[in-house]
Enzyme design. Structure first.
Site, short mmCIF file in Angstrom:
data_model
loop_
_atom_site.label_atom_id
_atom_site.label_comp_id
_atom_site.label_asym_id
_atom_site.label_seq_id
_atom_site.Cartn_x
_atom_site.Cartn_y
_atom_site.Cartn_z
N ARG A 1 -27.57 12.76 35.72
CA ARG A 1 -27.68 14.20 35.45
C ARG A 1 -26.16 14.89 35.03
NH1 ARG A 1 -31.04 19.05 38.61
NH2 ARG A 1 -29.90 20.78 37.32
N TYR B 1 -35.75 28.62 29.59
CA TYR B 1 -34.96 27.78 28.93
C TYR B 1 -34.55 28.25 27.43
CZ TYR B 1 -35.86 24.36 32.58
OH TYR B 1 -35.94 23.53 33.59
#
Length: 439
Positions: free
Chosen positions: A90, A244
């Site tokens: 990540r 988002y």
């Protein structure tokens, strides 16, 4: 009723356990298996999970194992919440895209594609092993990118539904602002996973009064602050975008921010170390407050509701594949929930086998999307664009190859230029070789 959680060693898991314990009348679990290859984390999480069950008087048995096949055997449902490559992967997803002036994020843009390429083959292997052991088990996917992963599962013929906590988080937020119970709030939630808009907020059910204009008029600044968007944007749109959408609506601003502060991955990694230390305390018997900052708020409640609906059978009430039927009690979740499932004509500008995120009627037969309001081209166009990217991303995940990676990146609206796509392709492959069989 037996459930299995793949990725059970995640620091998210105590959130899930807390939901299972509190909502045991909705989802009567007799055995819960936490499956994870990281034995040290699994021991810590499993110990806390047992203490949470004990404190809340849950009679169910919690088992921990690193043996996937043994863990999923006989399970009525299998929940997927894994992260291939862990927080280290990540961290890479959130940093190397910035070298090309693009958003570094783990579920969208170039970082999201990298996660999809790592994840899809692993999830499909897990699902095949579940099918060999128990072909009637439901697979509930919380693993990102949920839309792409769920589509891979459905295309392979698995009984799968995708789940995200964005909708339930907004439902809870709006309910608090309106001073009503969450059950009274129905969202006209439309789009793709991590690309959604609330076109309406209805009280009392799908046909209830739309109070979204009232919400924006009275609480627009609060909602905008949560989304980190100017309130004028919400005023002009008249809808509430997912947070988002900030990566799309304020791309350059976000890239500048990301270049001046530690990555979210670094923050989460530090948080996970602290959480795991807490989980090892034998006196801890509830989820710690710090876990709320980790992300995944209300995930447990959404997961319980969805699992209960899927295992509750058709409206006549069939038992789950283990035949145990929850120890004589039938699971019972809400009939309408926001999930990721096949489009099947819901959005007429997408193929039937596109995976969308909308309210759906859920029971033992699966999820059937409800009709949604007609979409403004402002939203429909971006949905179609990102769906085209997801088509190419899934092809790259299934078949590999540098050119397929390049095509997916070139198609993504957060990339879109051939020079960026070329540079990002090289970086993606270089940082993910150990996870790409074809590289």
């Amino acid at each position: 009723m037996k459930l299995a959680v793949v990725g059970g060693g995640s620091t998210y898991t105590p959130e899930l356990i807390d939901g299972f314990a509190r909502l045991r009348d909705t989802l009567p679990v007799s055995e819960l298996v936490l499956i994870d290859p990281a034995a040290d984390r699994l021991d810590l999480v499993g110990g806390l999970a047992r203490r949470i069950f004990a404190k809340q008087g849950h009679p169910g048995r919690i088992v921990t194992t690193s043996d996937l096949d043994a863990g999923v055997e006989g399970a009525d449902a299998v929940l997927l919440q894994l992260r291939v490559g862990g927080q280290a992967a990540r961290q890479q997803d959130e940093t190397w895209p910035l070298e090309c002036g693009c958003v570094g994020q783990e579920t969208t843009g170039a970082g999201g594609l990298a996660k999809a390429l790592r994840t899809v083959p692993v999830v499909l292997d897990i699902a095949e092993r579940v099918r060999r052991t128990n072909p009637d088990a439901w697979i509930i996917d919380f693993t990102n990118p949920v839309g792409i992963v769920t589509r891979a599962l459905l295309q392979a013929g698995h009984k799968a539904v995708g789940l995200c906590n964005v909708a339930i988080g907004l439902q809870r937020k709006f309910a608090a602002l309106l001073q009503v119970t969450p059950a009274e709030v129905h969202l006209d939630h439309v789009g793709l996973n991590h690309l959604t808009w609330e076109l309406g907020v209805r009280l009392g059910g799908p046909q209830g009064d739309n109070v979204l204009p009232k919400l924006l008029a009275e609480h627009g600044d609060t909602i905008a602050d949560d989304l980190r968007l100017p309130s004028q944007v919400l005023d002009r749109l008249g809808v509430v975008p997912s947070y988002y959408l900030r990566y799309f609506y304020a791309h350059d601003e976000v890239v500048r921010e990301m270049g001046t502060k530690p990555s979210r991955a670094a923050e989460v990694a530090a948080m996970e170390r602290e959480l795991l230390a807490m989980y090892g305390d034998p006196a801890l018997d509830e989820k710690p407050e710090l876990l709320a900052k980790r992300g995944g708020a209300f995930y447990s409640e959404a997961a319980v509701d969805l699992t209960a609906s899927l295992l509750g059978g058709e409206r006549g009430g069939s038992k789950g594949p283990s035949g145990k039927g929850g120890g004589g009690r039938r699971a019972g979740g809400s009939p309408v929930q926001v999930v990721n499932t096949y489009n099947n004509g819901t959005l007429p500008f997408l193929a039937d086998d596109a995976v969308i995120e909308v309210p759906a009627r859920v029971d033992g037969r699966g999820a059937v999307p409800l009709p949604v309001p007609e979409l403004d081209p402002l939203y429909a166009g971006l949905i179609a664009h990102v769906t085209a990217y997801e088509d190419l991303a899934l092809e790259a995940a299934l078949r590999g190859g540098r050119d397929r990676v390049f095509r997916a990146l070139l198609a993504h609206p957060l990339v879109g230029q051939y020079a960026y796509a070329d540079g990002l392709t090289d970086r993606l492959i270089e940082h993910n070789r150990e996870h790409l069989a074809w590289a």
